[in-house]
Design a protein around this motif. Sequence first.
Motif, PDB file in Angstrom:
ATOM      1  N   GLU A 178      50.063 -37.073  -8.065  1.00 30.48           N
ATOM      2  CA  GLU A 178      50.244 -36.052  -7.045  1.00 30.48           C
ATOM      3  C   GLU A 178      51.492 -35.250  -7.390  1.00 30.48           C
ATOM      4  O   GLU A 178      52.478 -35.812  -7.858  1.00 30.48           O
ATOM      5  N   THR A 222      54.512 -40.549   2.726  1.00 28.47           N
ATOM      6  CA  THR A 222      54.180 -39.281   2.071  1.00 28.47           C
ATOM      7  C   THR A 222      52.717 -38.918   2.309  1.00 28.47           C
ATOM      8  O   THR A 222      52.389 -37.787   2.689  1.00 28.47           O
ATOM      9  N   ALA A 223      51.824 -39.888   2.106  1.00 30.85           N
ATOM     10  CA  ALA A 223      50.396 -39.640   2.308  1.00 30.85           C
ATOM     11  C   ALA A 223      50.097 -39.300   3.771  1.00 30.85           C
ATOM     12  O   ALA A 223      49.276 -38.421   4.057  1.00 30.85           O
ATOM     13  N   ALA A 230      55.312 -44.211  -0.192  1.00 28.60           N
ATOM     14  CA  ALA A 230      54.011 -43.629  -0.559  1.00 28.60           C
ATOM     15  C   ALA A 230      53.126 -43.460   0.679  1.00 28.60           C
ATOM     16  O   ALA A 230      52.469 -42.427   0.857  1.00 28.60           O
ATOM     17  N   TRP A 231      53.114 -44.467   1.549  1.00 25.31           N
ATOM     18  CA  TRP A 231      52.322 -44.381   2.775  1.00 25.31           C
ATOM     19  C   TRP A 231      52.834 -43.234   3.645  1.00 25.31           C
ATOM     20  O   TRP A 231      52.050 -42.441   4.178  1.00 25.31           O
ATOM     21  N   LEU A 287      45.772 -33.757   2.059  1.00 24.10           N
ATOM     22  CA  LEU A 287      45.546 -35.085   1.500  1.00 24.10           C
ATOM     23  C   LEU A 287      44.524 -35.024   0.367  1.00 24.10           C
ATOM     24  O   LEU A 287      43.437 -34.497   0.544  1.00 24.10           O
ATOM     25  N   LEU A 346      45.168 -40.048  -2.453  1.00 20.42           N
ATOM     26  CA  LEU A 346      46.019 -40.462  -1.335  1.00 20.42           C
ATOM     27  C   LEU A 346      45.190 -40.942  -0.148  1.00 20.42           C
ATOM     28  O   LEU A 346      45.613 -41.826   0.585  1.00 20.42           O
ATOM     29  N   TRP A 360      50.097 -42.492 -10.173  1.00 25.98           N
ATOM     30  CA  TRP A 360      50.437 -41.401  -9.242  1.00 25.98           C
ATOM     31  C   TRP A 360      50.458 -40.079  -9.996  1.00 25.98           C
ATOM     32  O   TRP A 360      51.237 -39.888 -10.911  1.00 25.98           O
TER      33      TRP A 360
END
Length: 135
Positions: A62, A21-22, A18-19, A31, A35, A60
Motif C-alpha cells: 500500500e 491505518t486500514a 496496520a489495523w 480501502l 487491507l 505490504w
Amino acid sequence: LAIHMPADELESFQHLFAWFTASILKHYGKLTPRLQALLGIYGKANMESHLGKFQLLKGWDEPIFKGLILQWNKIAMDAENGSESHERELLCAGSTTGEYETALNNMFDFSKELYDKYLTAGFDFLKGMDEHQTW
C-alpha cells in the motif's frame, strides 16, 4: 513455556498500527482488497489468521506508510532469532542469581536496541514526509 518478550510488544504495535491505518482508509472509502483482507483477519483468533496477518504485512504494498511498514517488518524479521535466543537463555539460566541476572541484562540490552531501531525508523519516516502529504 514461552516468555512474552519486548519484541512481541513491538510486533503487536505493528499490527495495531496496520489495523488502525486500514480502519481509517475504510472510513474514507479508500480501502484496497489487501487491507480489506487484513481487517477480516484481525477479527479472527486462530493460528491460520495469525499466519495470514504476517503474510499480508510482509507483502505490504500500500502506498500509505509503505516505507515505514516495510522497515518495521525488516527489523522484526532480523530480531526474531535474537528474541528466541534471549528467551532460551532466560529459560535455561541456572539457579544462581548471577546467571539469571546476566540473562535478564542481555535481554534488556537486546530489547533496548530493538526499541531504538523501531523508533528511529518511525522518526526518520516522519521527517521524510511531505508537509502536505495526503492519503
